[in-house]
Design a protein around this motif. Sequence first.
Motif, PDB file in Angstrom:
ATOM      1  N   LYS A  97       0.841  -1.200   0.000  1.00 21.46           N
ATOM      2  CA  LYS A  97       0.000   0.000   0.000  1.00 21.46           C
ATOM      3  C   LYS A  97       0.876   1.251   0.000  1.00 21.46           C
ATOM      4  CE  LYS A  97      -3.765   2.246   2.536  1.00 21.46           C
ATOM      5  NZ  LYS A  97      -3.183   3.570   2.437  1.00 21.46           N
TER       6      LYS A  97
ATOM      7  N   ASP B 116       0.710   4.115  -2.774  1.00 20.99           N
ATOM      8  CA  ASP B 116       0.478   5.518  -2.412  1.00 20.99           C
ATOM      9  C   ASP B 116       1.582   6.420  -2.950  1.00 20.99           C
ATOM     10  OD1 ASP B 116      -1.807   4.773  -1.107  1.00 20.99           O
ATOM     11  OD2 ASP B 116      -0.947   4.840   0.914  1.00 20.99           O
TER      12      ASP B 116
ATOM     13  N   THR C 246       1.124   9.439  -5.517  1.00 19.22           N
ATOM     14  CA  THR C 246       1.601  10.778  -5.166  1.00 19.22           C
ATOM     15  C   THR C 246       2.497  11.338  -6.267  1.00 19.22           C
ATOM     16  OG1 THR C 246       1.525  10.221  -2.820  1.00 19.22           O
ATOM     17  CG2 THR C 246       2.859  12.122  -3.426  1.00 19.22           C
TER      18      THR C 246
END
Length: 199
Positions: free
Chosen positions: A137, A141, A145
């Motif tokens: 995860k 992420d 980003t």
Amino acid sequence: MKKTLMSLALAGLLLTAASCKKNETSDVKIDFTQSYEDAALALATAQQNYQEAVASKDPARIEAAKIELQKAQDKYVESKKVYVAEGGTVKTEYENNLATSTQILGNSSTGIVSNAIKRTDSLITGKTNAEIDNAAKEIKDKVNTEKAKLVEDANKKVSDAKVEAEKVKADFKKSTEETKKTANEKIDKAQKDLNDLFK
């Protein structure tokens, strides 16, 4: 005597040509085998690089290693076809590597990082599934980003370019108006000077 020498020379040439042809044929066979072996080694190396990239948890490195693995797999499959067509026998170890790379590359793009990390981390470090899922995860992420940042940067560049274009346009318009005003002033002065001459 002359005829005998000519016959012997001709026979020698024929034997040399036949020998060269035989050597060429065996060289080709060796080349096919070597090509197959090289392709198998490249595939194994690409798999190793992929595992190391996954362990690094660097999304860019993982993607580059995945591309390298795909190329190595394609080359191995092509080389194997030629090798088998020439009478070669494939090795089980190499076929196992091919199966592994096919499985890695067959995973969906969204799950590939997570699945690869699960396989590698559980084998190497014995991490729990929860820890591995968290790591996956975290990488996802980070990728999202980075993507958002790239989009934001691109939009800012477009916006800056528009502002710059408007400024150039305004400067050009202002410059044109000033030039026109200066020209009119010069014409008016010349006209006045001309009128003063005839007074």
